[in-house]
Design a protein around this motif. Sequence first.
Motif, PDB file in Angstrom:
ATOM      1  N   ILE A  75     -21.376  17.359 -19.486  1.00 35.82           N
ATOM      2  CA  ILE A  75     -20.778  17.695 -20.771  1.00 35.82           C
ATOM      3  C   ILE A  75     -19.498  18.505 -20.596  1.00 35.82           C
ATOM      4  O   ILE A  75     -18.602  18.441 -21.438  1.00 35.82           O
ATOM      5  CB  ILE A  75     -21.812  18.435 -21.659  1.00 35.82           C
ATOM      6  CG1 ILE A  75     -21.364  18.494 -23.120  1.00 35.82           C
ATOM      7  CG2 ILE A  75     -22.063  19.830 -21.145  1.00 35.82           C
ATOM      8  CD1 ILE A  75     -21.442  17.202 -23.835  1.00 35.82           C
ATOM      9  N   GLN A  76     -19.375  19.237 -19.485  1.00 35.69           N
ATOM     10  CA  GLN A  76     -18.178  20.042 -19.271  1.00 35.69           C
ATOM     11  C   GLN A  76     -16.924  19.178 -19.175  1.00 35.69           C
ATOM     12  O   GLN A  76     -15.842  19.612 -19.575  1.00 35.69           O
ATOM     13  CB  GLN A  76     -18.316  20.956 -18.037  1.00 35.69           C
ATOM     14  CG  GLN A  76     -18.301  20.261 -16.711  1.00 35.69           C
ATOM     15  CD  GLN A  76     -19.675  19.768 -16.281  1.00 35.69           C
ATOM     16  OE1 GLN A  76     -20.626  19.824 -17.036  1.00 35.69           O
ATOM     17  NE2 GLN A  76     -19.758  19.283 -15.056  1.00 35.69           N
ATOM     18  N   CYS A  77     -17.045  17.952 -18.684  1.00 33.93           N
ATOM     19  CA  CYS A  77     -15.887  17.045 -18.625  1.00 33.93           C
ATOM     20  C   CYS A  77     -15.418  16.671 -20.024  1.00 33.93           C
ATOM     21  O   CYS A  77     -14.219  16.644 -20.291  1.00 33.93           O
ATOM     22  CB  CYS A  77     -16.242  15.778 -17.842  1.00 33.93           C
ATOM     23  SG  CYS A  77     -16.533  16.061 -16.097  1.00 33.93           S
ATOM     24  N   TYR A  78     -16.371  16.405 -20.904  1.00 39.12           N
ATOM     25  CA  TYR A  78     -16.022  16.053 -22.274  1.00 39.12           C
ATOM     26  C   TYR A  78     -15.413  17.250 -23.003  1.00 39.12           C
ATOM     27  O   TYR A  78     -14.449  17.111 -23.743  1.00 39.12           O
ATOM     28  CB  TYR A  78     -17.246  15.533 -23.021  1.00 39.12           C
ATOM     29  CG  TYR A  78     -17.839  14.304 -22.396  1.00 39.12           C
ATOM     30  CD1 TYR A  78     -17.135  13.106 -22.391  1.00 39.12           C
ATOM     31  CD2 TYR A  78     -19.078  14.345 -21.789  1.00 39.12           C
ATOM     32  CE1 TYR A  78     -17.663  11.974 -21.801  1.00 39.12           C
ATOM     33  CE2 TYR A  78     -19.613  13.219 -21.201  1.00 39.12           C
ATOM     34  CZ  TYR A  78     -18.905  12.035 -21.207  1.00 39.12           C
ATOM     35  OH  TYR A  78     -19.424  10.923 -20.616  1.00 39.12           O
ATOM     36  N   MET A  79     -15.991  18.427 -22.787  1.00 39.64           N
ATOM     37  CA  MET A  79     -15.471  19.629 -23.440  1.00 39.64           C
ATOM     38  C   MET A  79     -14.057  19.947 -22.943  1.00 39.64           C
ATOM     39  O   MET A  79     -13.211  20.373 -23.719  1.00 39.64           O
ATOM     40  CB  MET A  79     -16.408  20.824 -23.185  1.00 39.64           C
ATOM     41  CG  MET A  79     -17.761  20.684 -23.849  1.00 39.64           C
ATOM     42  SD  MET A  79     -17.670  20.361 -25.624  1.00 39.64           S
ATOM     43  CE  MET A  79     -16.912  21.850 -26.194  1.00 39.64           C
ATOM     44  N   ARG A  80     -13.812  19.713 -21.676  1.00 40.57           N
ATOM     45  CA  ARG A  80     -12.477  19.951 -21.116  1.00 40.57           C
ATOM     46  C   ARG A  80     -11.447  19.019 -21.741  1.00 40.57           C
ATOM     47  O   ARG A  80     -10.328  19.427 -22.041  1.00 40.57           O
ATOM     48  CB  ARG A  80     -12.550  19.729 -19.612  1.00 40.57           C
ATOM     49  CG  ARG A  80     -11.669  20.593 -18.829  1.00 40.57           C
ATOM     50  CD  ARG A  80     -12.159  20.589 -17.416  1.00 40.57           C
ATOM     51  NE  ARG A  80     -11.019  20.685 -16.541  1.00 40.57           N
ATOM     52  CZ  ARG A  80     -11.078  20.548 -15.260  1.00 40.57           C
ATOM     53  NH1 ARG A  80     -12.215  20.259 -14.685  1.00 40.57           N
ATOM     54  NH2 ARG A  80     -10.007  20.690 -14.531  1.00 40.57           N
ATOM     55  N   LEU A  81     -11.834  17.755 -21.940  1.00 37.27           N
ATOM     56  CA  LEU A  81     -10.942  16.791 -22.582  1.00 37.27           C
ATOM     57  C   LEU A  81     -10.657  17.200 -24.026  1.00 37.27           C
ATOM     58  O   LEU A  81      -9.509  17.156 -24.480  1.00 37.27           O
ATOM     59  CB  LEU A  81     -11.535  15.386 -22.522  1.00 37.27           C
ATOM     60  CG  LEU A  81     -10.746  14.282 -23.213  1.00 37.27           C
ATOM     61  CD1 LEU A  81      -9.377  14.095 -22.560  1.00 37.27           C
ATOM     62  CD2 LEU A  81     -11.519  12.976 -23.180  1.00 37.27           C
ATOM     63  N   ILE A  82     -11.684  17.612 -24.740  1.00 37.89           N
ATOM     64  CA  ILE A  82     -11.515  18.043 -26.128  1.00 37.89           C
ATOM     65  C   ILE A  82     -10.603  19.273 -26.197  1.00 37.89           C
ATOM     66  O   ILE A  82      -9.701  19.345 -27.038  1.00 37.89           O
ATOM     67  CB  ILE A  82     -12.883  18.332 -26.786  1.00 37.89           C
ATOM     68  CG1 ILE A  82     -13.664  17.024 -26.952  1.00 37.89           C
ATOM     69  CG2 ILE A  82     -12.721  19.047 -28.122  1.00 37.89           C
ATOM     70  CD1 ILE A  82     -15.125  17.218 -27.316  1.00 37.89           C
ATOM     71  N   PHE A  83     -10.822  20.219 -25.310  1.00 36.46           N
ATOM     72  CA  PHE A  83      -9.998  21.428 -25.285  1.00 36.46           C
ATOM     73  C   PHE A  83      -8.542  21.095 -24.950  1.00 36.46           C
ATOM     74  O   PHE A  83      -7.618  21.610 -25.589  1.00 36.46           O
ATOM     75  CB  PHE A  83     -10.579  22.430 -24.278  1.00 36.46           C
ATOM     76  CG  PHE A  83      -9.876  23.749 -24.259  1.00 36.46           C
ATOM     77  CD1 PHE A  83     -10.016  24.635 -25.312  1.00 36.46           C
ATOM     78  CD2 PHE A  83      -9.072  24.102 -23.191  1.00 36.46           C
ATOM     79  CE1 PHE A  83      -9.357  25.856 -25.303  1.00 36.46           C
ATOM     80  CE2 PHE A  83      -8.413  25.318 -23.159  1.00 36.46           C
ATOM     81  CZ  PHE A  83      -8.556  26.194 -24.226  1.00 36.46           C
ATOM     82  N   ALA A  84      -8.340  20.227 -23.965  1.00 39.48           N
ATOM     83  CA  ALA A  84      -6.978  19.835 -23.572  1.00 39.48           C
ATOM     84  C   ALA A  84      -6.258  19.150 -24.728  1.00 39.48           C
ATOM     85  O   ALA A  84      -5.080  19.433 -25.002  1.00 39.48           O
ATOM     86  CB  ALA A  84      -7.020  18.922 -22.351  1.00 39.48           C
TER      87      ALA A  84
END
Length: 148
Positions: A75-84
């Motif tokens: 999930i951290q990959c998805y959250m990183r994309l959303i944050f970026a």
Amino acid sequence: MKIQEKKKVHIRWMLVCYDILIYLLSAILLLRLYGGNDKLSYTGILQQMCISMVCIFGIRLLGNIYGQVWRYGGIQCYMRLIFADGIACVLYMILEILLPVESITFARMLSLVSVDLLGALTMRMLYRYAYKCGNSNDMQGRFWANVI
């Protein structure tokens, strides 16, 4: 004195290409096909596409979004994309206000970034699901193995 090793960044160019295709579909849909109250000329469409593309892909590259291995990421990959993409949206808004370009509404700007983000997330989730299910020997597993 220790010599620091340079960390080599691995960019997954195929993922960048998929994201560019998703971005182009989103931009055509929201800047060209949707007229709205703020109709853009062809120059305005090109200006908005360039600004938004530089913001989105620049921040994704700075955030190492394309250095991640998505099939193993959580999930951290998805959250990183959303944050970026959230940062890219704020940068896009600031640049759109400061630069002498044809303006679009905030809602349209937010929609462009959001639809692109939704497409990128969907593609990544489908890939993870296909990778996970592609190992089974049933009909669904064979289908997803072919998709990969």
